[in-house]
Structure formats: C-alpha cells, structure tokens
Write a protein that holds these residues in place. Structure first.
Motif, short mmCIF file in Angstrom:
data_model
loop_
_atom_site.label_atom_id
_atom_site.label_comp_id
_atom_site.label_asym_id
_atom_site.label_seq_id
_atom_site.Cartn_x
_atom_site.Cartn_y
_atom_site.Cartn_z
N VAL A 5 111.32 -34.45 -9.68
CA VAL A 5 112.38 -33.83 -8.89
C VAL A 5 113.35 -34.88 -8.39
O VAL A 5 114.57 -34.76 -8.50
N LYS A 6 112.78 -35.96 -7.89
CA LYS A 6 113.60 -37.03 -7.33
C LYS A 6 114.52 -37.61 -8.41
O LYS A 6 115.72 -37.80 -8.20
N ARG A 7 113.93 -37.82 -9.57
CA ARG A 7 114.73 -38.38 -10.67
C ARG A 7 115.89 -37.45 -11.04
O ARG A 7 117.02 -37.85 -11.23
N TRP A 8 115.53 -36.18 -11.10
CA TRP A 8 116.56 -35.19 -11.42
C TRP A 8 117.68 -35.19 -10.38
O TRP A 8 118.85 -35.11 -10.72
N LEU A 9 117.24 -35.30 -9.13
CA LEU A 9 118.25 -35.31 -8.06
C LEU A 9 119.19 -36.50 -8.19
O LEU A 9 120.39 -36.39 -8.05
N VAL A 10 118.62 -37.65 -8.48
CA VAL A 10 119.43 -38.85 -8.65
C VAL A 10 120.42 -38.67 -9.80
O VAL A 10 121.60 -38.98 -9.69
N LEU A 11 119.89 -38.11 -10.87
CA LEU A 11 120.72 -37.89 -12.03
C LEU A 11 121.87 -36.93 -11.69
O LEU A 11 123.04 -37.16 -12.02
#
Lengths: 488, 206
Positions: A5-11
């Motif tokens: 989720v965090k990665r997606w948010l950053v992206l």
C-alpha cells in the motif's frame, strides 16, 4: 500488505506530481491579464481581445536596429510607415511586414536634407508622407518615393508672438489636405494649416480645470507668494488622428482631466459621445501610484471605434462610438506583447500595431475570436444593422457572459422588433436604464391596451357590488330598527 | 384595540398638535405602536432596497444586508431618544423618556404609509415619472421631520425656538455619545488585550 500500500501511495504521489506539471498553469496565452469594467466600476476579468502575434525589429527587416522610433502610420493603401527618429529615417513596409524601402533624406534646393529628431508622421490617400521634423522646426511633405513636395515652416501670423518656437510633434491630415499639428509648448490648441502650408488658426483648446481649493489658497496668499505659484495654463494635446468624416480625435495627458479624449468638429468643439457608464479616460480605478491613465496616442479604427494608448500602464483601451469601453489589452513587462515605452498605436487590417520605443520594436497584435466578434458586432450596430448584430452578440456572450454591451445590443435589437418584454430583461442585465425605460413604456402601453377592457369590467363590477352591499346593510339595519320598534 | 392601534396613529399624523397633546396628557400613546412603527420603518427600508423598481433602484444587490439596515435605523432612533432625554432634562423639558420614545416612534408612521405604496408603484414607472417617486419620498421625510418637531414641542412644552435649539443640541449630543462610545470601546479592547497578554506571559513563564 502495508508495504505494498505504501509503495502504491508513493507511486501515486509521484504520478500526481508529474500530472500537475504536465498541464500548463496558465490557460491564457497572453502575457497580460485582460479585464473590463462593469457597471459598478469594478475591474472584472475578461477574455483576451487581442493577443501578441509577433514583434518586428530592425534586425528582422535586415537593416540596422531602430533607435528611439517615434511614430508609425499605415497608409490607406496598407503600407506601414515607421518613423525611426533616432536614425532619422522612415522605414516603409508592405502589408505583410516585408521591407519595401528606407527614406533617410530628401533633396531640397539642390542639397540633401535629413531629418532631425522627427516626432510624428502621417500618410494620406495619395501616399504623401507628412513628417513632423521637430528638431528642424518644420513639417516636411514628401511623396511616396521620398521626393520633396513642400515644407511647412514657422507660421507668420499676428496671433503668434515673435519668440514663438515652432516644434511640431505629431500631425494628422484630412482628406482635403489641411494639416493639424500638435506642437510643443502650444496650449492654445491644435495648429491648423491649409493645403498650401498657410497657418489658419487653432482648433480645440483644452479647458483649464477649476480647482477651488487652489483658488481659495490663492486668495489668501500675498502677491509675492502668488508670483511664486505655478500658472494655471491648459494642457497641451499629446496626439491626434482623423476619422473618415474629417473629425479630429485628440488626446491630452492632463492627469486631472475627465475628458482626455476629444473629438473635434470643424469649429473646434468637442463632440465625443460619452454614453458609457463612466468617463472615457482609460483606467477608471487605479491606486495613487501609478495614477490615472496618460493617453499618448489615439487611433480611429473605423465604424466609430477608436483605441487609445495609455503610457501609465502601457495598455490599449478601445471604445465604440458611444463611449462604451469595449476591451483592454497590453501591459507592462518584457515579454512579447507587453510593452516598455509605447509611443504609438496603429491599425493594419485586422491587426493592431504598437510601437515600443523602449524595446525598439513594433508589436503586432492579432484579434482573438472574442475580439473579432466584438469588433464585428459593434460595426454592425454602428451601421444600423442591429438584427444581424444580435447573433454575434449572442456568440460574444458565450465567450464572456459579463459583457454588458452585448446585453444592451441584443436588447436594442429586440426593441426594434417590438419585443418589448424580452428587451426589458436584457436591458436590466446590461444596466441600461434609459433604454429600459423606453422598452417599459411601450410594454406598459401594450398591456394597458390589451387589458383595459378587463380592468374596466372588473372595476365597474366591484363598484356595483360595493353599492349593493351598502344598500343591503342599510336595509337590514332599518329592518332591525323597525322590528325593534314593533312594525313587523 | 382598533382605536389605539389604527385610528389614533392615523389621527395623529394629520392633526399632530392636538394628538401629541392627547398622547401626553390623556396617556393615549402605546409603546407597542411606537416600536411597531420603528420595526415597520426598518422593513420598509429593506423592502425599498430590494424591491423598488429598476429605474429608481441604484443599490448594488450584493451590498444589501438586512442586519446593517436594522442598525442604521434602530441605532439612530434610540440614540436620538437618549440624547434628547439627556438634553431636555437639563433644559426644563417636561417630557419623560417614555414620551420621547412615543413621539419619535409615532412620527415614523408617514414614512411607512408613503414608502409602502411607492415601492409598488415604482415598479410600474418609466423614467419621466420617477420624479414623483423622489418627490413622495422627500414628502415622507419632511412629514417625519415636521411630526418629530411638533412632537418634541408638545411633549416638552417648549416654544418653537427652544425646540429647534434642543433638536440641534440633540444631534450634537448624539455625535458626542457615538464618540465616547467608540472611545470606551477602544479602551476596553486595549484593556482586554493587556489582560490577555499578562495571562499569556504568566502561562508561558511558569
């Protein structure tokens, strides 16, 4: 899970940043913000009426750079004449902005003469070039090829003092060859010369604005103090242009004046129509700094429209023949389209040309869809073709729903077609009380005619009912009295 | 009921000298009527701004604010009553505060009676006829001033000259009250700020 989720948010954040940058921030391609004044004298944003298309400098034309250019004029045949004052030459361009020739001197009595800091020029129908040769105290008249026709020098007249210095700054010529010269230090008006160069007289004097505070102050001062005070003399004109009817449009830079633009009839009276919401004087709302508009040039555009050039904020204001402010464009700055020290405005076909002395170039402005439609509608209205104008006004309203003149224009056309009730709404939107009153008067009369019968019937019926009830009440009361008295 | 609330006020505006005397000596005035007149005047002012015909209405609709409208009528009303009471007490006026409020309130009645139909009629006027609108509005105003003048004269049992003097003085006193009010308000604000600063200092120092 949390990591994904965090990665997606950053992206997502990164992508959104990219997307924000992808869309240009400014929707308008103009380097200035266009606005117009509404009925309440507020400056409200407006679509751009003119956009800068290109600039033309000396290098673009393949000659040396302009140096302090002073004036530009477009002849009736479409040739563009730029007065390059610093280089003492006249640059002639064809309507496509290609160099035709350069006039840098003329032959007079066998010798080659040059200009000395010329201030203004004008070209008439027969391609004769009139140059206000300020430094040489004369007006030079050349033909299209640069051959001398005549010169107008310091006039001999009883009404001129002997110390009079003739320094022509700007000029314009009417169709019979009378020359109107705005000269330096002359506050009696515009100097008028006949076609042979003889001084006729002055036309159109600026009136001194009365300042009562100053007047009282003057009364209280001693003679010695009064001698130290500034004199109240009328201001000089700054520029002049002529319309096809032979009326001279003149501007002055008097900061206190509410009538800095004048339209002079042949006897020198000001006949400019001022039927707009506010004075015809450029900016009507401004802070003390930079102050009111300083109008330094006027260009008659045809169909009653005229543009004035403001040297305070470097903007161009265009009015129609009734004094309504149509649109404003331009501004201070260094980009293409903004101006540093504008000196002259001209019209070449659909384009507007503004000469910038500060940047030594000529800026070419092109009308936008909005500007072109406004011009078209105003022209149709001026020619009395209001019915055709309506459709264009409606299109203008789609581009700018705050355009009061369009509402008034539609209203006037509806009034002409006797659609009085519909016209009322448009006049109210355009805040035109005078036309509203006319429309309402007609509408009211119509309604009266239509409903007078109904109204009268109702009124008579009401009166009859009133009388009957009165009688009935009276009769009843009498009956009661009679009954009490024992008659029944 | 009908006598007090409709007949007497209407009688008063046409026969002010008689009626103001009745109002004072026979105790015929009703405070309710005076305040109703004030309230209706405010309503008329608001209605006029909102609904008067386009040709006579030069108000920017965005600037209409009923609260401010209430303040611009009610505040001067009470200020006038207070100032007048203050002045006339010192100048041997016989009027009580209640009577001053009554006289001022009853004087507003012509404004209501003229404004209401004029708002309606103005919607059917053309430019040339708007002169009547302005004429009647001025009549309403002058009628009000005349009633106020006679009211003050009767209530305080003054001569004409004395009434004019007290009315002018009342206006001056109104100005003084506003000035003092503003002064007190600004001082209170500074006092509050001073107290608040000390409080803050104490809190953050410990």
């Amino acid at each position: 899970m949390a990591r994904t989720v965090k990665r997606w948010l950053v992206l997502l954040a990164a992508v959104s940043l990219l997307l924000v940058n992808a869309v240009p921030a400014a929707a308008s391609p103009a380097p200035y913000e266009s606005y117009n004044y509404n009925y309440w004298k507020e400056a409200v944003p407006s679509p751009d009426a003119y956009l800068p298309e290109r600039t033309i400098s000396g290098r673009d034309l393949g000659i040396s750079e302009f140096k302090d250019p002073g004036d530009v004029n477009v002849s009736p045949s479409g040739l563009i004449y730029i007065l390059d004052s610093g280089n003492s030459r006249i640059v002639v361009l064809d309507p496509g902005f290609k160099l035709l020739r350069v006039i840098d001197g003329f032959m007079m009595e066998g010798t080659t003469e040059t200009f000395n800091l010329p201030g203004g020029l004008f070209v008439d129908e027969e391609e004769r070039i009139y140059v206000a040769d300020t430094g040489n105290s004369r007006v030079v008249v050349l033909d299209g090829e640069g051959t001398l026709i005549q010169t107008i020098t310091k006039p001999e007249s009883d009404i001129l003092s002997t110390q009079f210095q003739f320094q022509p700054l700007k000029l314009t010529v009417d169709h019979v060859g009378r020359v109107y010269v705005v000269a330096q230090g002359v506050y009696e008006g515009i100097m008028q010369f006949d076609e042979s160069g003889k001084f006729i007289g002055y036309v159109g004097t600026n009136k001194v604005e009365r300042d009562y505070g100053e007047y009282i102050w003057r009364m209280l001062s001693t003679k010695a103090q009064r001698a130290q005070m500034v004199l109240f003399v009328p201001t000089e004109f700054s520029n002049a242009d002529i319309d096809h009817k032979g009326f001279v449009y003149a501007t002055n830079i008097d900061p206190g004046s509410n009538e800095p633009i004048k339209r002079l009839n042949p006897s020198g009276e000001d006949v400019l129509k001022r039927f707009g919401y506010y004075d015809v004087k450029g900016d009507i709302r401004f802070r003390n700094n930079p102050g009111p508009s300083k109008l330094i040039d006027v260009k008659v555009l045809g169909d009653g429209m005229y543009s004035v050039l403001d040297a305070t904020q470097n903007r161009v204001f265009t009015y129609d023949d009734e004094g309504h402010l149509l649109y404003i464009y331009g501004g201070k700055g260094n980009q293409v389209g903004t101006l540093k020290t504008p000196v002259a405005i001209e019209q070449s076909g659909e384009h507007h040309l503004v000469l910038d002395r500060g940047k030594n170039n000529l800026v070419v402005y092109e009308p936008t869809r909005f500007g072109a439609r406004v011009n078209e509608a105003v022209a149709l209205h001026y020619r009395g073709e209001d019915t055709e104008a309506v459709n264009i006004w409606r299109e203008v309203l789609k581009l700018n729903a705050n355009y009061d003149i369009a509402y008034i224009g539609i209203g006037k056309s509806l009034l002409m077609e006797k659609k009085n009730e519909e016209a009322l709404g448009y006049f109210e939107l355009g805040m035109d009380r005078k036309s509203y009153s006319v429309a309402f008067k007609r509408h009211r009369r119509e309604m009266m005619k239509e409903h007078f019968g109904t109204f009268l019937t109702a009124a008579i019926a009401l009166i009859v009912i009133l009388i009957l009830t009165r009688v009935a009440v009276k009769w009843r009361r009498r009956r009661q009295v009679d009954r009490e008295a024992g008659f029944h | 009921m009908k006598q007090d609330f409709i007949k007497f006020p209407l009688h008063l505006i046409f026969h002010p000298i008689d009626a103001f005397w009745d109002l004072k000596s026979d105790n015929r005035g009703r405070l309710l009527v005076a305040f109703a007149a004030l309230a209706l005047t405010i309503v008329m002012m608001i209605l006029q701004k909102q609904y008067a015909g386009f040709l006579v209405n030069y108000i920017d609709p965005r600037t209409i604010n009923s609260i401010i409208e209430i303040a611009t009528v009610a505040v001067p009303f009470f200020l006038w009553c207070t100032a007048n009471w203050a002045v006339t007490t010192l100048m041997e006026g016989e009027g009580k505060f209640r009577e001053i409020v009554l006289a001022t309130g009853y004087s507003l009645i012509p404004i209501i009676l003229i404004y209401a139909p004029m708002i309606l009629i103005s919607r059917f006027m053309v430019q040339e006829e708007t002169a009547f609108y302005y004429l009647f509005n001025s009549i309403a105003f002058f009628w009000f001033v005349l009633l106020l003048f006679i009211g003050m004269m009767t209530v305080h049992q003054y001569t004409v000259i004395r009434t004019i003097i007290t009315m002018v003085l009342t206006l001056i006193v109104m100005g003084i009250i506003v000035f003092l009010g503003a002064l007190v308000f600004s001082m209170l604000q500074q006092l509050y700020e001073f107290g608040y600063n000390i409080y803050r200092e104490l809190i953050f120092r410990t």
